[in-house]
Scaffold this active site. Structure first.
Site, PDB file in Angstrom:
ATOM      1  N   ALA A  98      -1.614 -24.879  14.700  1.00  0.00           N
ATOM      2  CA  ALA A  98      -0.668 -25.667  13.670  1.00  0.00           C
ATOM      3  C   ALA A  98       0.154 -26.503  15.227  1.00  0.00           C
ATOM      4  O   ALA A  98       0.224 -25.226  16.180  1.00  0.00           O
ATOM      5  CB  ALA A  98       0.288 -25.214  13.169  1.00  0.00           C
ATOM      6  N   THR A 127       5.036 -23.687   5.828  1.00  0.00           N
ATOM      7  CA  THR A 127       5.985 -22.952   6.411  1.00  0.00           C
ATOM      8  C   THR A 127       7.346 -22.839   5.493  1.00  0.00           C
ATOM      9  O   THR A 127       7.375 -24.313   4.252  1.00  0.00           O
ATOM     10  CB  THR A 127       6.622 -23.448   7.611  1.00  0.00           C
ATOM     11  OG1 THR A 127       7.722 -23.214   8.148  1.00  0.00           O
ATOM     12  CG2 THR A 127       6.377 -25.235   7.317  1.00  0.00           C
ATOM     13  N   TYR A 152       9.291 -30.170  12.821  1.00  0.00           N
ATOM     14  CA  TYR A 152       8.368 -29.207  12.672  1.00  0.00           C
ATOM     15  C   TYR A 152       8.242 -29.469  11.392  1.00  0.00           C
ATOM     16  O   TYR A 152       6.861 -29.339  10.703  1.00  0.00           O
ATOM     17  CB  TYR A 152       8.850 -27.879  13.790  1.00  0.00           C
ATOM     18  CG  TYR A 152       8.246 -26.223  12.997  1.00  0.00           C
ATOM     19  CD1 TYR A 152       6.507 -26.206  12.885  1.00  0.00           C
ATOM     20  CD2 TYR A 152       8.451 -25.852  11.759  1.00  0.00           C
ATOM     21  CE1 TYR A 152       5.680 -25.146  12.570  1.00  0.00           C
ATOM     22  CE2 TYR A 152       7.546 -24.550  11.321  1.00  0.00           C
ATOM     23  CZ  TYR A 152       6.172 -24.634  11.940  1.00  0.00           C
ATOM     24  OH  TYR A 152       5.797 -24.114  10.750  1.00  0.00           O
ATOM     25  N   LYS A 164       4.778 -30.000   9.102  1.00  0.00           N
ATOM     26  CA  LYS A 164       4.219 -29.592   8.262  1.00  0.00           C
ATOM     27  C   LYS A 164       4.573 -30.078   6.649  1.00  0.00           C
ATOM     28  O   LYS A 164       3.668 -29.636   5.828  1.00  0.00           O
ATOM     29  CB  LYS A 164       4.686 -27.869   8.280  1.00  0.00           C
ATOM     30  CG  LYS A 164       4.658 -27.371   9.437  1.00  0.00           C
ATOM     31  CD  LYS A 164       2.760 -26.956   9.970  1.00  0.00           C
ATOM     32  CE  LYS A 164       2.772 -26.089   9.422  1.00  0.00           C
ATOM     33  NZ  LYS A 164       1.201 -25.913   9.204  1.00  0.00           N
TER      34      LYS A 164
END
Length: 281
Positions: free
Chosen positions: A59, A100, A124, A128
């Protein structure tokens, strides 16, 4: 069980490879061996190795840099996940995607359940979540595992940062108004080993149990390591960063309970074990 691990050079991937090895045939691939943004390469590599399970740890995790580099972040976290899901599906492999707490906005005071509505604040988290959606839509046998505040012996993390700062400074300011659950890579890897051996597909929240603020986490690190450091609490506003963080990102483990998995140990226990490893290095 033949297991292929992406991001094998990262802090979680490294421990997944190490802990899976005694009981599984493990192929660990870092970015030099596998470019997850290259669809054809992903398909070719998986067809060559024929894993039963893909654990996708690779990632783009630089949360602040992601704000300036949206295209790369999405290429890795969203389309990289798509490529691995497509390749895994072609050979009938199970797909395990590591996600996450940043998929949530943190505007709550109760732990997030697996099917609560995501609302990421930054690039971010959005990337994800896009990766999660790719995996859900393209894989027929998937596990999505959301975790938080990850640290281990390898890679960059909060524990290493605090110990490094303590070498030069006798006092530090640490944010006290962000709450979450520190998660030790070894504990998470042990859970993944259990999980991927089943057919209990779906979304899971897996963190060490218990919760704290970053300030409390820092206090615990110095206490366990026996360091004399004065830690002062400060607010998020006093310590601005390019990317917004969720203020409250405790993840409820309802899927673990519902599927008969044992909860991960308390974060403080995980930290003790980790710091004992560091002491013995």
């Amino acid at each position: 069980m033949r297991v292929l691990v992406t991001g094998a050079g990262g802090q979680l991937g490294y421990d997944v490879v190490r802990l899976f090895q005694p009981s599984s045939d493990v192929i660990g691939l870092g970015r030099d061996e596998l470019d997850i943004t290259n669809t054809e390469q992903c398909i070719r590599v998986l067809e060559q190795h024929q894993p039963d399970v893909v654990i996708h740890c690779a990632a783009y995790t630089s949360v602040d840099l992601a704000e300036q580099d949206e295209d790369t972040t999405f290429a890795v976290n969203a389309y990289g996940a798509r490529n691995m899901a497509v390749a895994a599906e072609r050979i009938g492999a199970k797909m395990c995607y590591i996600s996450t707490d940043y998929v949530f906005d943190g505007n709550t005071t109760v732990p997030y359940k697996e099917y609560d509505q995501p609302n990421p604040l930054g690039v971010y988290g959005k990337s994800k979540l896009a990766g999660e959606r790719m995996v859900e839509s393209l894989s027929s046998k998937y596990f999505i595992v959301r975790t938080s505040w990850v640290y281990g012996l390898h890679g960059h993390n909060f524990v290493k940062t605090m110990l490094k700062l303590a070498q030069d400074k006798k006092s530090l300011k640490v944010v006290h108004d962000q709450i979450g659950s520190p998660t030790f890579t070894e504990d998470l890897a042990k859970f993944l080993l259990q999980l991927v051996g089943t057919e209990k597909y779906g979304i899971y929240h897996a963190t060490n149990s218990g919760s704290c603020s970053w300030y409390e986490f820092a206090l615990a690190i110095f206490e366990e390591f026996g360091l004399e450091v004065v830690v002062e609490p400060c607010t998020t506003e006093e310590y601005p960063r390019p990317a917004l963080r969720p203020k409250y990102s405790i993840l409820d483990h309802s899927a673990l309970r519902a599927n008969g998995f044992e909860d991960l140990r308390h974060w403080r226990e995980g930290l003790k074990v980790h710091l004992n490893h560091k002491h013995s290095q």
